[in-house]
Design a protein around this motif. Structure first.
Motif, PDB file in Angstrom:
ATOM      1  N   PHE A 252       0.937  -1.288  -0.070  1.00 23.18           N
ATOM      2  CA  PHE A 252       0.133  -0.036   0.051  1.00 23.18           C
ATOM      3  C   PHE A 252       0.779   1.255  -0.048  1.00 23.18           C
ATOM      4  O   PHE A 252       0.528   2.345  -0.600  1.00 23.18           O
ATOM      5  N   VAL A 268      -5.404  -2.663  -3.257  1.00 22.43           N
ATOM      6  CA  VAL A 268      -6.018  -1.459  -2.303  1.00 22.43           C
ATOM      7  C   VAL A 268      -5.514  -0.058  -2.630  1.00 22.43           C
ATOM      8  O   VAL A 268      -6.117   0.808  -2.643  1.00 22.43           O
ATOM      9  N   ALA A 269      -4.176  -0.178  -2.822  1.00 27.04           N
ATOM     10  CA  ALA A 269      -3.576   1.206  -3.087  1.00 27.04           C
ATOM     11  C   ALA A 269      -3.781   1.613  -4.191  1.00 27.04           C
ATOM     12  O   ALA A 269      -4.169   2.872  -4.378  1.00 27.04           O
ATOM     13  N   GLN A 270      -4.080   0.837  -5.527  1.00 23.32           N
ATOM     14  CA  GLN A 270      -4.085   1.325  -6.770  1.00 23.32           C
ATOM     15  C   GLN A 270      -5.561   1.693  -7.070  1.00 23.32           C
ATOM     16  O   GLN A 270      -5.801   2.485  -7.891  1.00 23.32           O
ATOM     17  N   ARG A 272      -7.507   3.384  -4.232  1.00 22.42           N
ATOM     18  CA  ARG A 272      -8.068   4.083  -3.379  1.00 22.42           C
ATOM     19  C   ARG A 272      -8.645   5.449  -3.859  1.00 22.42           C
ATOM     20  O   ARG A 272      -9.236   6.099  -3.350  1.00 22.42           O
ATOM     21  N   GLN A 273      -8.060   5.943  -5.259  1.00 25.27           N
ATOM     22  CA  GLN A 273      -8.424   7.093  -5.677  1.00 25.27           C
ATOM     23  C   GLN A 273      -9.621   7.149  -6.425  1.00 25.27           C
ATOM     24  O   GLN A 273     -10.186   7.980  -6.583  1.00 25.27           O
ATOM     25  N   LEU A 275     -12.288   5.402  -4.870  1.00 25.28           N
ATOM     26  CA  LEU A 275     -13.068   4.741  -3.744  1.00 25.28           C
ATOM     27  C   LEU A 275     -14.658   5.394  -4.008  1.00 25.28           C
ATOM     28  O   LEU A 275     -15.626   4.458  -3.683  1.00 25.28           O
ATOM     29  N   TRP A 279     -16.081   1.636  -5.816  1.00 23.68           N
ATOM     30  CA  TRP A 279     -15.565   1.074  -4.670  1.00 23.68           C
ATOM     31  C   TRP A 279     -15.297  -0.342  -4.815  1.00 23.68           C
ATOM     32  O   TRP A 279     -14.393  -0.811  -3.777  1.00 23.68           O
ATOM     33  N   THR A 282     -11.191  -1.338  -4.434  1.00 25.33           N
ATOM     34  CA  THR A 282     -10.388  -1.261  -3.097  1.00 25.33           C
ATOM     35  C   THR A 282     -11.297  -2.220  -1.905  1.00 25.33           C
ATOM     36  O   THR A 282     -10.395  -2.896  -1.284  1.00 25.33           O
ATOM     37  N   GLY A 286      -9.742  -5.631   0.024  1.00 27.62           N
ATOM     38  CA  GLY A 286      -9.516  -5.401   1.660  1.00 27.62           C
ATOM     39  C   GLY A 286     -10.716  -6.377   2.289  1.00 27.62           C
ATOM     40  O   GLY A 286     -10.110  -6.868   3.231  1.00 27.62           O
TER      41      GLY A 286
END
Length: 334
Positions: A252, A268-270, A272-273, A275, A279, A282, A286
């Motif tokens: 992350f 999750v890191a890719q 997050r923008q 979200l 949704w 991410t 997770g």
């Protein structure tokens, strides 16, 4: 006198009847064999569900890549950020990311990457830390002091901080992550196995083996390790959750698994923008991390009781009688 004779005669007649074949005690029933581990697991629904989840994750990690091929890397910009639906086929069941790649295929591919980091790191730290800890705890003295001081030095630095610094200096890769996490988690098993060996070395069976001239290596392998192994495996199961979360945290932060490889933390890191608009990119990886770690934690708690002869009887009770009401074994209840 006649009445006395009658009483004696009746008594004499009743004695053979009481000792006859009809009233003779039957054969002693054979003792019941203790239930197998899968029987105990079947009686605990929560632990059984956790075992099923972990088994599915393991099978997906082992054989998933053979089934999906290159689906995890195949791009389709026309299908960018499509929501989960059944109209796009099996691989569109969980939607797509910004490049039109199937989220389901990437989850399957990421499961293999995540477990390929967590499992080797836990196994390496388990083997090395347990071997050193058993050796130091059995011999004691200066060896034990040196081993514990080394463990204290490693534990004085947060494992996540060590991983961040080392991966920042060297190139981030799966091999480097495994080595760093394995070294950082060695003290956990070293301290646990040292405590077990230090307590067992004064037992009568260990003294007897030492009196008969059994080498120290055989005493540790045959007498101490089998008793300490259930505790070490329980710690390893819990440590698997920590290692997997650490790998996800590093990915992350951008210093863990690097593209084109993919892990749950990297997904999750890719995403997050995106979200608010997508949704599923991410939330779904997770959720996979949460389900895997919770299942491993529940299964570790069950395994700790199942491998303890003094507590195993709790798993044989009906679900309503477990807990505080089952403080003592059933055979001890008056």
């Amino acid at each position: 006198m006649s009445e006395g004779r009658i009483v004696i005669e009746e008594t004499e007649e009743e004695v053979p009847a009481a000792n006859g074949p009809e009233d003779a005690p039957g054969p002693t029933p054979a003792p019941k064999s203790p239930p197998r581990w899968w029987q105990l697991l079947g009686r605990d629904r929560v632990a059984a569900a956790g075992a099923v989840v972990l088994a599915v994750v393991l099978l997906v990690a082992l054989f998933g890549r053979l089934l999906i091929g290159d689906r995890a890397q195949r791009q389709d910009l026309d299908a960018s950020l499509r929501a989960p639906s059944l109209s796009d086929g099996f691989y569109g069941l969980l939607g797509t990311d910004v490049l039109g790649r199937s989220v389901l295929a990437r989850l399957i591919d990421a499961a293999g990457t995540t477990l390929s980091v967590a499992v080797p790191a836990v196994l390496c730290s388990l083997v090395i830390g347990s071997a050193i800890g058993l050796w130091a705890g059995y011999h004691g003295g200066r060896r034990e002091s040196v081993a514990m001081r080394v463990a204290d030095v490693i534990l004085s630095f947060p494992s996540l901080l060590i991983a961040v610094v080392v991966l920042y200096v060297f190139s981030p890769s799966a091999l480097n992550i495994v080595l760093i996490l394995a070294v950082a988690r060695i003290p956990v098993y070293l301290r646990t196995s040292r405590a077990e060996a230090a307590e067992l070395r004064s037992r009568l069976f260990v003294d007897a083996a030492r009196t008969f001239g059994t080498p120290s290596r055989q005493i540790i392998h045959r007498h101490i390790l089998p008793i300490a192994l259930p505790t070490l495996l329980t710690v390893a199961t819990l440590d698997f959750c920590f290692v997997m979360l650490t790998e996800s945290s590093l990915s992350f932060l951008g210093i863990g698994i690097q593209p084109p490889d993919v892990s749950w933390g990297l997904m999750v890191a890719q995403g997050r923008q995106y979200l608010q608009t997508a949704w599923w990119i991410t939330v779904l990886p997770g959720l996979a991390i949460v389900l895997t770690t919770v299942s491993a934690t529940v299964l570790a708690a069950w395994a700790r009781i199942a491998t303890d002869p003094a507590q195993r009887w709790r798993l044989t009770l009906p679900r309503k009688r477990r807990g505080a009401s089952a403080a003592v074994p059933p055979e001890m209840i008056p």
